[in-house]
Scaffold this motif. Structure first.
Motif, mmCIF file in Angstrom:
data_model
loop_
_atom_site.group_PDB
_atom_site.id
_atom_site.type_symbol
_atom_site.label_atom_id
_atom_site.label_comp_id
_atom_site.label_asym_id
_atom_site.label_seq_id
_atom_site.Cartn_x
_atom_site.Cartn_y
_atom_site.Cartn_z
ATOM 1 N N ILE A 101 43.394 37.782 47.381
ATOM 2 C CA ILE A 101 44.646 36.557 47.172
ATOM 3 C C ILE A 101 44.000 35.112 47.564
ATOM 4 N N LEU A 102 43.544 35.077 48.672
ATOM 5 C CA LEU A 102 42.904 33.539 49.561
ATOM 6 C C LEU A 102 41.765 33.623 48.223
ATOM 7 N N GLU A 109 43.044 42.714 50.272
ATOM 8 C CA GLU A 109 44.255 42.429 49.000
ATOM 9 C C GLU A 109 44.019 40.932 50.181
ATOM 10 N N LYS A 110 44.342 40.376 51.396
ATOM 11 C CA LYS A 110 44.686 39.587 51.509
ATOM 12 C C LYS A 110 43.790 37.999 51.636
ATOM 13 N N LEU A 111 42.485 38.793 51.245
ATOM 14 C CA LEU A 111 41.582 37.652 51.217
ATOM 15 C C LEU A 111 40.603 37.175 50.410
ATOM 16 N N TYR A 125 42.046 46.278 54.763
ATOM 17 C CA TYR A 125 41.108 46.119 53.471
ATOM 18 C C TYR A 125 41.195 44.874 53.144
ATOM 19 N N LYS A 167 42.429 48.445 48.751
ATOM 20 C CA LYS A 167 44.129 49.219 49.642
ATOM 21 C C LYS A 167 43.992 50.448 49.302
#
Lengths: 227, 345
Positions: free
Chosen positions: A104-105, A100-102, A98, A89
């Motif tokens: 978190i998952l 970030e969400k990947l 970017y 990010k």
């Protein structure tokens, strides 16, 4: 530019016209040192160390090579997603895709899989109270951040990440790579595997690759001797 | 008491090996001989941690009518032992004689967190991270899980040991109630004292619900745990739209469109009425090229433009794909769409 000061509003210009006028302007980008109010040339800042941010083979060959080397390419991912996986990010102020969400998952799957894996080990080793494995040393080690560090350093993922080095004078970004960025990249890789191949494949990746790399290395060794 | 005896008969009297009933085989295929006792004996030994605290037995648990009632109410089935449910209701206490629910709660927490996360990402792949975390927390946070626990009808053990002794209650009867060391005490009427030790009632409920989920996984398998989470946690309505708030929607929309290589937003007055009245209404459309992204109305053009930009952003961030099957669903064949990340400015 203030339209009110130019007297355009008083002369009956509608808001639509005002907004359309804002579109007509020349965009000039600049190179070299910072200039207040100017827009920097993207070629200047879309780099990490000596690497330029692009969707090309050079940037992805390392991670692609790693993924194709395991389980005969079972976990291979599309190039665009791979580039997202290795982009943090902090890079380019979050303007580019970017991870970030990947991550978190990936993190939520990683923590679930370590618990399931530990329960499986306790079941196999015929523990009296299977669920008590959560309090064991092995489970705590599985959930330490350093286990992800082991994986990222062994696979060399740390070298290929696009991120903004907090130490701008240190040109060799890889040497000062923040550990958090490394971990997020590993977790994002797990997240990307979930998105492309499903939860079950990602769990297999965590157990057969991430945990296995740590077992092969000396990560568990010092505590094994005291256990 | 008669009904109590009747309910006992439903549950088989065969002895259940405590927590040794992982019914489904472990789903991920573990590479052959990677983690066997023969190959990695020292690694395996790291996972051995037999607690010295005794666990509640099935026979003891059967003596609690409220536990049997809760078991039946949650429809946990015969595979789920009463002893596990009793353990799920036992939090860590200073003078705890029995093993607590802390381990079960850890397992449940991780299961529920993953299933809620994958569900939210599948349903709303473009949510900004702050909103996403808030939405996940709305399902798995203390407030949410404690209300689920109350809906389950779990009672709190409020009697002191001396009161129980005086009323002739045995220890076993309290197995069906939520037992914990409360952080809040009431030294006198109208005064609440928040201590450093112990937990609040909400937190105790949260641990109990997570532990029940952990127990469902252990005794009934992953698919049953997922179904349980779907029925009791994900079935709750969370208003994600109200969580979205934009401070500078027009700037944010501009950055979003620029990142996606789309023309910059243009606001156009589409309709108006009562310009010279005390209550004018303007309708402004926000366009990118020829595409209408959002429409807003307001008592001034500026307000309507801003509302238009907010609606355009909401339409983007609240996008829901047609296929809402989660990645853990074996019937999902196509890849999951995960967003590229929100824009900053």
């Amino acid at each position: 530019m203030n339209f009110r000061s130019l007297g355009l509003v008083q002369r009956g210009f509608s808001p639509v016209v005002r907004l359309q006028q804002q579109q007509i302007r020349n965009l000039v980008v600049y190179r070299s040192s910072k200039s207040k109010g100017g827009i920097r040339n993207p070629d200047d800042y879309l780099t990490s160390g000596s690497r330029k941010y692009e969707l090309n083979e050079d940037n992805l060959k390392h991670i692609k090579g790693y993924l194709s080397s395991i389980e005969s390419g079972k976990y291979q991912l599309p190039d665009r997603l791979l580039l997202q996986v290795i982009t943090h990010k902090s890079f380019a102020h979050g303007k580019l895709p970017y991870n970030e969400k990947l991550s978190i998952l990936g993190y939520s799957l990683f923590s679930m899989t370590t618990a399931k894996f530990a329960l499986h080990i306790a079941e196999v080793s015929k523990a009296r109270d299977v669920v008590d494995v959560v309090n064991s040393t092995g489970f705590k080690l599985l959930n330490r951040n350093s286990m992800l560090d082991v994986f990222s350093s062994l696979t060399g993922l740390a070298k290929v990440v696009f991120w903004k080095n907090p130490e701008p004078l240190n040109l060799d970004g890889a040497s000062a790579l923040n550990k958090t960025v490394e971990r997020n990249t590993v977790l994002a890789l797990i997240g990307a595997i979930i998105s492309q191949h499903g939860t079950k494949s990602a769990e297999e990746f965590v157990i057969n690759e991430v945990i296995q790399q740590a077992v092969k290395s000396d990560y568990f060794q010092p505590l094994e001797s005291t256990a | 008491m008669a009904s109590h005896r009747g309910m006992v008969r439903v549950i088989p009297r065969t002895s259940v090996r405590f927590f040794k009933t992982l019914t489904e085989p472990y789903s991920p295929t573990i590479s052959t001989d990677l983690y066997t006792q023969e190959k990695e004996p020292r690694f395996i030994s790291l996972f051995q941690n037999d607690s010295r605290l005794k666990t509640i037995t099935e026979e003891e648990a059967k003596l609690s009518p409220s536990l049997i009632a809760l078991h039946a109410r949650l429809n946990l089935g015969q595979d789920f032992p009463l002893a596990t449910l009793a353990r799920a209701l036992t939090c860590d206490t200073k003078d705890g004689q029995h093993a607590s629910n802390s381990s079960l709660s850890q397992v449940g927490k991780r299961l529920v967190k993953y299933h809620v996360t994958e569900n939210m990402i599948t349903k709303y792949p473009r949510l900004p991270i702050a909103v996403f975390s808030k939405a996940v927390n709305a399902y798995v946070g203390t407030e949410s899980l404690s209300s689920v626990g109350r809906l389950f009808g779990i009672e709190v053990e409020s009697k002191s040991p001396i009161d129980k002794y005086l009323s002739g209650e045995t220890l076993e009867t309290s197995f069906g109630k939520l037992r914990f060391d409360s952080a809040i005490s009431k030294p006198e009427s109208g005064v609440k004292h928040y201590g450093k030790e112990g937990i609040t009632e909400d937190v105790a409920y949260k641990f109990a619900v997570r532990s029940i989920i952990g127990g469902v996984y252990l005794h009934k398998g992953e698919s049953a745990a997922k179904k349980f989470i779907d029925e009791y946690i994900l079935s709750r309505k969370v208003d994600v739209e109200s969580m979205l708030k934009f401070e500078q929607p027009q700037r944010m929309l501009l950055r979003l469109l620029r990142r996606n290589n789309l023309p910059a937003p243009v606001s156009k007055l589409m309709a108006e009425t009562g310009r010279h009245s005390v209550a004018p209404v303007y309708v402004v459309g926000v366009f990118s090229g020829d595409s209408l992204l959002g429409e807003g109305q307001g008592s001034s053009i500026r307000e309507a433009t801003m509302r238009g930009a907010v609606n355009a952003l909401k339409a983007h961030y609240l996008y829901r794909p047609l296929n809402e099957r989660v990645p853990s669903d074996p019937e999902r064949k196509e890849p999951l769409y995960v967003d590229e990340g929100e824009v900053y400015f």
